[in-house]
Design a protein around this motif. Structure first.
Motif, short mmCIF file in Angstrom:
data_model
loop_
_atom_site.label_atom_id
_atom_site.label_comp_id
_atom_site.label_asym_id
_atom_site.label_seq_id
_atom_site.Cartn_x
_atom_site.Cartn_y
_atom_site.Cartn_z
N HIS A 268 -9.70 -6.88 13.48
CA HIS A 268 -10.13 -7.68 12.35
C HIS A 268 -9.90 -6.96 11.04
O HIS A 268 -9.45 -7.53 10.05
N GLU A 269 -10.21 -5.66 11.05
CA GLU A 269 -10.03 -4.86 9.84
C GLU A 269 -8.56 -4.82 9.43
O GLU A 269 -8.23 -4.70 8.27
N LEU A 270 -7.68 -4.89 10.44
CA LEU A 270 -6.25 -4.87 10.13
C LEU A 270 -5.74 -6.24 9.69
O LEU A 270 -4.77 -6.36 8.98
N ARG A 271 -6.45 -7.29 10.16
CA ARG A 271 -5.96 -8.64 9.87
C ARG A 271 -5.98 -8.97 8.39
O ARG A 271 -5.06 -9.61 7.88
N THR A 272 -7.05 -8.54 7.70
CA THR A 272 -7.17 -8.93 6.30
C THR A 272 -6.04 -8.33 5.45
O THR A 272 -5.35 -9.08 4.77
N PRO A 273 -5.82 -7.00 5.52
CA PRO A 273 -4.69 -6.49 4.73
C PRO A 273 -3.35 -7.09 5.15
O PRO A 273 -2.49 -7.34 4.29
N LEU A 274 -3.21 -7.36 6.46
CA LEU A 274 -1.96 -7.99 6.91
C LEU A 274 -1.81 -9.37 6.29
O LEU A 274 -0.72 -9.75 5.86
N SER A 275 -2.92 -10.11 6.26
CA SER A 275 -2.89 -11.45 5.66
C SER A 275 -2.50 -11.35 4.20
O SER A 275 -1.71 -12.16 3.70
N VAL A 276 -3.10 -10.36 3.52
CA VAL A 276 -2.80 -10.21 2.09
C VAL A 276 -1.32 -10.00 1.88
O VAL A 276 -0.68 -10.67 1.06
N MET A 277 -0.76 -9.08 2.67
CA MET A 277 0.67 -8.78 2.51
C MET A 277 1.52 -10.00 2.82
O MET A 277 2.42 -10.37 2.06
N ASN A 278 1.20 -10.61 3.95
CA ASN A 278 1.95 -11.78 4.39
C ASN A 278 1.94 -12.86 3.32
O ASN A 278 2.97 -13.40 2.92
N MET A 279 0.73 -13.14 2.85
CA MET A 279 0.49 -14.17 1.85
C MET A 279 1.34 -13.93 0.60
O MET A 279 2.11 -14.79 0.17
N HIS A 280 1.20 -12.72 0.06
CA HIS A 280 1.87 -12.45 -1.21
C HIS A 280 3.38 -12.35 -1.06
O HIS A 280 4.11 -12.76 -1.96
N GLN A 281 3.82 -11.86 0.08
CA GLN A 281 5.27 -11.78 0.27
C GLN A 281 5.87 -13.18 0.38
O GLN A 281 6.89 -13.48 -0.25
N GLN A 282 5.19 -14.05 1.14
CA GLN A 282 5.72 -15.41 1.27
C GLN A 282 5.69 -16.14 -0.06
O GLN A 282 6.62 -16.88 -0.40
N ARG A 307 -4.99 0.51 2.58
CA ARG A 307 -6.17 0.17 3.36
C ARG A 307 -5.91 0.34 4.85
O ARG A 307 -6.72 0.86 5.60
N MET A 308 -4.75 -0.15 5.25
CA MET A 308 -4.41 -0.04 6.68
C MET A 308 -4.21 1.41 7.08
O MET A 308 -4.61 1.83 8.17
N THR A 309 -3.58 2.19 6.18
CA THR A 309 -3.38 3.60 6.47
C THR A 309 -4.73 4.30 6.66
O THR A 309 -4.93 5.04 7.62
N ASP A 310 -5.65 4.03 5.74
CA ASP A 310 -6.98 4.62 5.84
C ASP A 310 -7.62 4.26 7.18
O ASP A 310 -8.21 5.10 7.85
N LEU A 311 -7.51 2.99 7.52
CA LEU A 311 -8.14 2.52 8.76
C LEU A 311 -7.54 3.22 9.98
O LEU A 311 -8.25 3.70 10.86
N VAL A 312 -6.21 3.28 9.99
CA VAL A 312 -5.54 3.90 11.13
C VAL A 312 -5.93 5.38 11.23
O VAL A 312 -6.20 5.89 12.31
N GLU A 313 -6.00 6.03 10.07
CA GLU A 313 -6.42 7.45 10.06
C GLU A 313 -7.82 7.59 10.64
O GLU A 313 -8.09 8.47 11.44
N LEU A 318 -11.49 9.13 14.97
CA LEU A 318 -12.50 8.78 15.98
C LEU A 318 -11.99 9.05 17.38
O LEU A 318 -12.71 9.57 18.23
N ALA A 319 -10.74 8.69 17.61
CA ALA A 319 -10.16 8.88 18.94
C ALA A 319 -10.15 10.36 19.28
O ALA A 319 -10.49 10.77 20.40
N ARG A 320 -9.79 11.18 18.29
CA ARG A 320 -9.76 12.63 18.52
C ARG A 320 -11.17 13.15 18.79
O ARG A 320 -11.39 13.97 19.66
N LEU A 321 -12.13 12.64 18.00
CA LEU A 321 -13.52 13.08 18.19
C LEU A 321 -14.04 12.65 19.56
O LEU A 321 -14.77 13.37 20.22
#
Lengths: 498, 217
Positions: A268-282, A307-313, A318-321
């Motif tokens: 879900h956290e990834l969906r919003t920035p993806l939507s933003v990019m998709n939206m504005h590019q189209q 935002r997505m980079t931050d999230l992935v980081e 967390l995965a490492r922890l």
């Protein structure tokens, strides 16, 4: 090869034990019976021998003299003495029942010391073996018993050096005992059969709940984790197992739910920035635009990417922890770390006209990763800065007592309602349901990451908060004792003050 | 057509608003639950694009409260993608459900569809004699010849066509053609009416003095 079926194994053991018991019992019964029978026979023989001896002892003197000289009384000379001699015989009670042949009847003999048979029951001669080992050489005043083939004999030293002997055929008794053996075997087999059948049914009933549990367990693992084994209808032994299984399933379900919640939150956290990019590019591509429009589109996309980079980081952290890696644990001076973060975030605080007050004890050492601990302070202090009303003060203190370093970060923001307190360290948990990063920033993982880091350092992070009064985050880290390595403390239970 | 867009992400809200305006919609927006509910209750929007996870009041709660008063077509535009979410969203009374990230063309098509449905128009091409209003291509043809219309002129034609056979007041047209950013100009509607009359022919719109306008019978 090991037998894999519990029921079969129970059955085999059951059969072995049952067989042992039955055979043991039957053997004991048979042995007891044969012993009893033999004693009975010996008693008969001994009484026969005694009767004969006493009869013989009561003979007139001349007969006794004849015996001593080894002569038989003349049968034609019908004297009283010879009559008495002739009438010499064993008592009637001596004759056993069920005699099939003449030679099976009991017999007696009176034998001279030189081996001549002075008198005997008639058939006795028919079966008396060659005189080589007959008569017995070792007759004494005590009654002696011996086996002669299928016959049992008792003999004793009679009057005038004679040997008085009585014998009895054992065949009939053997036949009786054989019959008994057959009866015992039959009963034994019957018991074994009934026992095995009962055992098979009983073991089937006993292992049935395992099958039931297995079926449910299979269904649970296959589809819905919310299903449970019905422990109430089970025996105590299996109810324990079922309860344990149910608890495992419960934990599994909870873990599964947490995992799927985490995945759905992350996506879900990834969906919003993806939507933003998709939206504005189209939108940008839908028709020719001005240069400033394109620039704006690119800027929007850049924000979304960040935002997505931050999230992935954060997810990677967390995965490492979660993997419990202890990468760069060294002895660090936590005072420096805290001070470093304060300096780093000062511009952010200044922007909101916040005052960062700090009172840090010097030279406090903990064992850990400086970068990770700095991230904890950054997360907590960052939250305090973004939630404090403009112009407020945030206090940061660092103290040490006994075994622990205590870092307090106290803000005078809106505080946290008690219903949220227990959950703020959960992944993606947000106090506002908006998930908007417009003002608070962050991915919703900051406190969760902090919690994981602190736990990795065998410390605790807790919060006390009063709505309207502000919040007090406490980070507690075990101090490094010189020379002694950091103690291994079991994972601590999560604590939430307030 | 006037729509309300409710979205808490500022970048997404900006993009949505711009895209819908370029399509000829009058667009109002809200980025927070209470404001969204107030707006949705106050105006008879032609459609609402509603996010679910919003500050203060969730999209579900907004819809629940809205449905007690209004039958405005609502399209959920959300990142909640599970079947349960979609089912519960539609069962709450949403007219459609679109999961982020979405395709702009799909969003626009779905929006057109729920607006058509709310006016009980099944055919995307509405015909009046030799006039054909293609609501998909947003194109009006007369005797198969396309007529040049501005976005707002087209929007007016479409609005009147959707309301065919019913009397449409000037206030209604104004409310559905312009968003709140427009200052009230009472003669603006008349100006647009006369423009489409000159392009589509005088008979397309009948004027009922003091009452409003009528298209069709």
């Amino acid at each position: 090869m090991a037998i894999k079926s519990l029921r079969l194994r129970i059955q085999i053991w059951h059969a072995a034990i049952l067989t042992l018991v039955i055979v043991g019992f039957a053997s004991a019964a048979y042995w007891q019976q044969s012993r009893w029978r033999m004693r009975e026979i010996d008693r008969e023989l001994s009484s026969a021998v005694e009767v004969l001896s006493s009869q013989l002892a009561a003979m007139p003197v001349d007969i006794l003299a004849n015996i001593g000289s080894g002569e038989q009384p003349d049968p034609t000379n019908k004297t009283i003495a010879s009559e008495i001699w002739e009438s010499l015989r064993v008592p009637d009670t001596f004759t056993p029942r069920r005699i099939r042949h003449r030679f099976e009847a009991p017999y007696f003999a009176i034998i001279a010391t030189d081996g001549r048979v002075l008198k005997s029951s008639t058939h006795a001669f028919e079966r008396i073996p060659p005189a080589v080992d007959y008569p017995p050489q070792d007759a004494s005043s005590d009654i002696t018993y011996r086996f002669q083939g299928e016959w049992r004999e008792a003999f004793v030293q009679g009057p005038a050096d004679s040997i008085v002997l009585a014998g009895r055929y054992l065949g009939t008794d053997f036949r009786d005992l054989q019959e008994l053996a057959w009866i015992l075997s039959g009963i034994g087999l019957l018991l074994l059969g009934v026992g095995l059948l009962g055992g098979w049914l009983a073991s089937g009933r006993a292992v049935a709940p395992i099958g039931q549990i297995a079926i449910v367990a299979e269904r649970i693992s296959a589809s819905q984790l919310s299903d449970r084994v019905n422990a109430e209808s089970m025996d105590r032994e299996f109810a324990g197992l079922a309860n344990t299984l149910n608890q495992t399933f419960e934990r599994l379900e909870a873990a599964f739910q947490r995992q799927s919640q985490f995945t759905s939150d992350a996506s879900h956290e990834l969906r919003t920035p993806l939507s933003v990019m998709n939206m504005h590019q189209q939108l940008a591509l839908s028709k020719p635009r001005s240069e400033s429009d394109y620039r704006e589109t690119i800027e929007v996309c850049q924000r979304a990417t960040r935002r997505m980079t931050d999230l992935v980081e954060s997810l990677l952290t967390l995965a490492r922890l979660d993997a419990n890696m202890q990468p760069n644990f060294t002895t660090i001076e936590i005072t420096e770390t805290v001070l470093g973060v304060i300096e780093e975030l000062k511009p952010l605080a200044t922007k909101r006209a916040l005052l960062l007050e700090h009172a840090l004890e010097q030279s406090i050492h903990v064992h850990g990763d400086a970068t990770q601990l700095a991230q904890v302070i950054r997360n907590v202090l960052g939250n305090a800065i973004s939630h404090s009303p403009i112009g407020e003060t945030i206090q940061i203190t660092l103290t040490a007592d006994g075994d622990f370093a205590h870092i307090h970060i106290v803000d005078h923001g809106p505080g946290i309602a008690s219903e949220h307190l227990g959950k703020i360290f959960d992944r993606f948990y947000r106090i506002e349901q908006d998930r908007s990063r417009s003002d608070s920033g962050g991915s919703g993982l900051g406190l969760s990451i902090s919690h994981s880091i602190v736990r990795l350092h065998q410390g605790t992070i807790t919060v006390r908060s009063e709505p309207g009064q502000g919040s007090d985050f406490e980070i507690r880290l075990p101090l490094t004792k010189p020379e002694t390595p950091a103690p291994t403390i079991p994972p601590f239970p999560r604590e939430n003050g307030g | 057509m006037r729509v309300l867009v409710v979205e808490d992400d500022p970048d997404l809200l900006l993009g949505l608003t711009q895209a819908l305006r370029e399509e000829g919609y009058a667009v109002d927006h809200a980025s927070e639950g209470n404001e969204a509910l107030a707006r949705a209750m106050a105006w008879p929007y032609d459609a609402i694009v509603l996010d679910i996870m919003l500050p203060n009041l969730s999209g579900r709660e907004i819809l629940r409260q809205l449905r007690t008063k209004q039958s405005t077509p609502v399209l959920f535009l959300t990142a909640l993608d599970t079947v349960d979410d979609r089912v519960s969203g539609l069962d709450l009374g949403a007219d459609d459900y679109l999961v982020k990230p979405f395709d702009l063309s799909e969003l626009l098509a779905r929006l057109r569809a729920i607006i058509r449905r709310s006016h009980e128009v099944a055919d995307p091409i509405i015909r009046f004699g030799d006039l054909a209003i293609n609501t998909t291509a947003r194109l009006v043809t007369k005797d198969n010849e396309p007529i040049e219309l501005t976005a707002r002129e087209y929007a007016l034609v479409e609005l009147l066509a959707m309301k065919r056979g019913r009397l449409v007041t000037r206030t209604f047209i104004y409310d559905h053609l312009f968003d709140e950013n427009h200052d009230s100009m009472s003669n603006l509607v008349d100006v647009y009416i006369s423009r489409i009359r000159s392009k589509l022919g005088k008979d397309f719109v009948k004027t009922r003095r003091g009452e409003g306008y009528l298209v069709g019978n």
